[in-house]
Design an enzyme around this catalytic site. Structure first.
Site, PDB file in Angstrom:
ATOM      1  N   HIS A  63       0.842  -1.214   0.000  1.00 12.68           N
ATOM      2  CA  HIS A  63       0.000   0.000   0.000  1.00 12.68           C
ATOM      3  C   HIS A  63       0.866   1.248   0.000  1.00 12.68           C
ATOM      4  O   HIS A  63       0.367   2.352  -0.034  1.00 12.68           O
ATOM      5  CB  HIS A  63      -0.906  -0.012   1.235  1.00 12.68           C
ATOM      6  CG  HIS A  63      -1.747  -1.246   1.295  1.00 12.68           C
ATOM      7  ND1 HIS A  63      -2.799  -1.453   0.445  1.00 12.68           N
ATOM      8  CD2 HIS A  63      -1.652  -2.368   2.049  1.00 12.68           C
ATOM      9  CE1 HIS A  63      -3.341  -2.649   0.683  1.00 12.68           C
ATOM     10  NE2 HIS A  63      -2.664  -3.215   1.659  1.00 12.68           N
ATOM     11  N   HIS A  93       7.273   5.597   5.978  1.00  7.48           N
ATOM     12  CA  HIS A  93       6.577   5.377   4.704  1.00  7.48           C
ATOM     13  C   HIS A  93       5.891   6.672   4.313  1.00  7.48           C
ATOM     14  O   HIS A  93       5.898   7.641   5.066  1.00  7.48           O
ATOM     15  CB  HIS A  93       5.547   4.236   4.861  1.00  7.48           C
ATOM     16  CG  HIS A  93       4.485   4.565   5.852  1.00  7.48           C
ATOM     17  ND1 HIS A  93       4.603   4.278   7.203  1.00  7.48           N
ATOM     18  CD2 HIS A  93       3.312   5.219   5.711  1.00  7.48           C
ATOM     19  CE1 HIS A  93       3.524   4.717   7.833  1.00  7.48           C
ATOM     20  NE2 HIS A  93       2.739   5.299   6.953  1.00  7.48           N
ATOM     21  N   HIS A  95       2.439   8.694   2.105  1.00  5.20           N
ATOM     22  CA  HIS A  95       1.101   8.660   1.507  1.00  5.20           C
ATOM     23  C   HIS A  95       1.060   9.746   0.442  1.00  5.20           C
ATOM     24  O   HIS A  95       1.646  10.824   0.638  1.00  5.20           O
ATOM     25  CB  HIS A  95       0.023   8.937   2.566  1.00  5.20           C
ATOM     26  CG  HIS A  95       0.011   7.934   3.667  1.00  5.20           C
ATOM     27  ND1 HIS A  95      -0.832   6.841   3.675  1.00  5.20           N
ATOM     28  CD2 HIS A  95       0.777   7.827   4.794  1.00  5.20           C
ATOM     29  CE1 HIS A  95      -0.599   6.118   4.772  1.00  5.20           C
ATOM     30  NE2 HIS A  95       0.378   6.694   5.457  1.00  5.20           N
ATOM     31  N   GLU A 105      -2.416  13.029   4.199  1.00  3.89           N
ATOM     32  CA  GLU A 105      -3.557  12.507   4.980  1.00  3.89           C
ATOM     33  C   GLU A 105      -4.125  13.598   5.887  1.00  3.89           C
ATOM     34  O   GLU A 105      -5.324  13.885   5.852  1.00  3.89           O
ATOM     35  CB  GLU A 105      -3.105  11.288   5.779  1.00  3.89           C
ATOM     36  CG  GLU A 105      -2.636  10.140   4.857  1.00  3.89           C
ATOM     37  CD  GLU A 105      -2.872   8.782   5.444  1.00  3.89           C
ATOM     38  OE1 GLU A 105      -2.222   8.450   6.457  1.00  3.89           O
ATOM     39  OE2 GLU A 105      -3.723   8.048   4.906  1.00  3.89           O
ATOM     40  N   HIS A 118       5.384   9.539   7.142  1.00  4.16           N
ATOM     41  CA  HIS A 118       5.102   9.055   8.497  1.00  4.16           C
ATOM     42  C   HIS A 118       6.296   8.275   9.031  1.00  4.16           C
ATOM     43  O   HIS A 118       6.683   7.259   8.439  1.00  4.16           O
ATOM     44  CB  HIS A 118       3.868   8.149   8.490  1.00  4.16           C
ATOM     45  CG  HIS A 118       2.597   8.907   8.263  1.00  4.16           C
ATOM     46  ND1 HIS A 118       1.434   8.308   7.837  1.00  4.16           N
ATOM     47  CD2 HIS A 118       2.315  10.222   8.384  1.00  4.16           C
ATOM     48  CE1 HIS A 118       0.484   9.220   7.722  1.00  4.16           C
ATOM     49  NE2 HIS A 118       0.996  10.400   8.051  1.00  4.16           N
ATOM     50  N   THR A 198      -3.660   5.029  10.209  1.00  3.67           N
ATOM     51  CA  THR A 198      -4.546   5.518   9.149  1.00  3.67           C
ATOM     52  C   THR A 198      -4.825   4.438   8.095  1.00  3.67           C
ATOM     53  O   THR A 198      -5.440   4.708   7.065  1.00  3.67           O
ATOM     54  CB  THR A 198      -3.941   6.736   8.430  1.00  3.67           C
ATOM     55  OG1 THR A 198      -2.720   6.304   7.773  1.00  3.67           O
ATOM     56  CG2 THR A 198      -3.652   7.870   9.393  1.00  3.67           C
TER      57      THR A 198
HETATM   58  C1  DF5 Z   1      -1.854  -6.019  13.573  1.00  3.25           C
HETATM   59  O1  DF5 Z   1      -1.487  -4.722  13.898  1.00  3.25           O
HETATM   60  C2  DF5 Z   1      -0.883  -3.969  12.933  1.00  3.25           C
HETATM   61  C3  DF5 Z   1      -0.285  -2.791  13.353  1.00  3.25           C
HETATM   62  C4  DF5 Z   1       0.371  -1.985  12.467  1.00  3.25           C
HETATM   63  C5  DF5 Z   1       0.440  -2.329  11.117  1.00  3.25           C
HETATM   64  C6  DF5 Z   1      -0.208  -3.477  10.663  1.00  3.25           C
HETATM   65  C7  DF5 Z   1      -0.191  -3.780   9.294  1.00  3.25           C
HETATM   66  C8  DF5 Z   1       0.457  -2.910   8.426  1.00  3.25           C
HETATM   67  C9  DF5 Z   1       1.108  -1.789   8.905  1.00  3.25           C
HETATM   68  N1  DF5 Z   1       1.125  -1.569  10.224  1.00  3.25           N
HETATM   69  C10 DF5 Z   1       1.828  -0.521  10.682  1.00  3.25           C
HETATM   70  O2  DF5 Z   1       2.875  -0.781  11.243  1.00  3.25           O
HETATM   71  C11 DF5 Z   1       1.380   0.877  10.485  1.00  3.25           C
HETATM   72  C12 DF5 Z   1       0.198   1.161   9.821  1.00  3.25           C
HETATM   73  C13 DF5 Z   1      -0.154   2.523   9.636  1.00  3.25           C
HETATM   74  C14 DF5 Z   1       0.662   3.521  10.115  1.00  3.25           C
HETATM   75  S1  DF5 Z   1       0.242   5.182   9.876  1.00  3.25           S
HETATM   76  N2  DF5 Z   1      -0.175   5.429   8.379  1.00  3.25           N
HETATM   77  O3  DF5 Z   1       1.436   5.943  10.186  1.00  3.25           O
HETATM   78  O4  DF5 Z   1      -0.893   5.436  10.716  1.00  3.25           O
HETATM   79  C15 DF5 Z   1       1.810   3.213  10.796  1.00  3.25           C
HETATM   80  C16 DF5 Z   1       2.176   1.875  10.978  1.00  3.25           C
HETATM   81  C17 DF5 Z   1      -0.844  -4.330  11.588  1.00  3.25           C
HETATM   82 ZN    ZN Z   2       1.099   6.380   7.259  1.00  2.93          ZN
END
Ligand code: DF5
Ligand code: ZN
Length: 262
Positions: A63, A93, A95, A105, A118, A198
């Site tokens: 993604h 990463h 967006h 975002e 992020h 997010t």
């Molecule tokens: C089962 O629990 C999880 C937790 C986090 C997961 C994830 C799957 C993908 C990405 N992540 C991430 O590490 C992740 C996802 C989104 C973001 S964000 N866009 O920064 O909010 C940061 C980190 C699963």
């Molecule tokens: Zn993010």
């Protein structure tokens, strides 16, 4: 499961069907209404201490593309701001959107930026793993940095990341010696609020720290983001590219946004 995405049939509008947290009380991203942000003079400055040797690899995580770090020990951490103790760097990463007019975002007074970085950290003082931390309200800290388009002539480190990815068939490549603090703007003034991941599972475990000052990238670098996945799709019959991967802003539901500056 990973059958969510950003298209009409599996995008943010229907995530609640599989991930009910999508309608939760502290969802991200949000629109930062600057006039409503509360100046908090007691907020200490943000302090990042990243060890360039802790970078591990760059990968196409389906993604977005993610640069991952060795988070087995306190090599690269963030402290200060709204955080109690140190949070360990895990990955960063981006967006982006289908064009340079929007794709970040978070918004600021309704304004769109073309992309957002992020930098993800977890509370290794309190929890024994990232996944455990991700289940707790103070488990994660994400440093959000807006990207603005300035057509620079000098190569920015970002394109070096991309070069690595594009020429390693976009799946994954080892990456050595990279210090993400080079991606931070000079000014570390920030807004902070309690929010969520997010992307699914949308866990409400993120302390968001959004820097006020954006960093500059070129329009060409942003178009590289969008073309990224076209070089990696294994199924040649339907080459597609990741033209957008940003979630719309979510309701504040009474949350307060604090500012480190007047
Ligand atoms: C089962 O629990 C999880 C937790 C986090 C997961 C994830 C799957 C993908 C990405 N992540 C991430 O590490 C992740 C996802 C989104 C973001 S964000 N866009 O920064 O909010 C940061 C980190 C699963
Ligand atoms: Zn993010």
């Amino acid at each position: 499961m990973d059958n969510w995405g950003y298209a009409d049939h599996n995008g943010p509008k229907v995530w609640h069907e599989l991930f009910p947290l999508a309608n939760g009380e502290r969802q991200s991203p949000i629109d930062i209404v600057t006039k409503a942000a509360i100046y908090d003079p007691s907020l200490p400055p943000i302090n990042v201490d990243y060890d360039p040797s802790s970078v591990k690899l760059i990968m196409n995580s389906g993604h977005t593309f993610t640069v991952e770090f060795d988070d087995g020990e306190d090599k690269s951490v963030i402290r200060g701001g709204p955080l109690h103790g140190s949070y360990r760097l895990q990955q960063f990463h981006f967006h982006w959107g289908p064009c340079d007019d929007y794709g970040a975002e978070h918004k600021v007074d309704g304004r769109d930026y073309p992309a957002e970085l992020h930098i993800v950290h977890w509370n290794a003082e309190k929890f024994s793993s990232f996944v455990e931390a991700a289940q707790n309200p103070d488990g994660l800290a994400v440093l959000g940095i807006f990207l603005k388009v300035r057509n620079l002539i000098r190569i920015h480190l970002l394109s070096i990341c991309l070069i690595f990815l594009l020429y390693q068939d976009g799946k994954q490549s080892s990456f050595t010696n990279f210090d993400p603090s080079c991606l931070l703007p000079d000014c570390k003034e920030f807004w902070t609020y309690p929010g969520s991941l997010t992307i699914p599972p949308l866990l409400e475990s993120v302390i968001w720290i959004l820097l006020k000052e954006p960093i500059a990238v070129s329009s060409r670098q942003l178009s590289q983001f969008r073309s990224l996945f076209s070089t990696t799709e294994t199924d040649e019959s339907k080459p597609c590219c990741m033209e957008k991967n940003h979630r719309p802003v979510q309701p504040l539901k009474g949350r307060k946004v604090r500012a480190s500056f007047l």
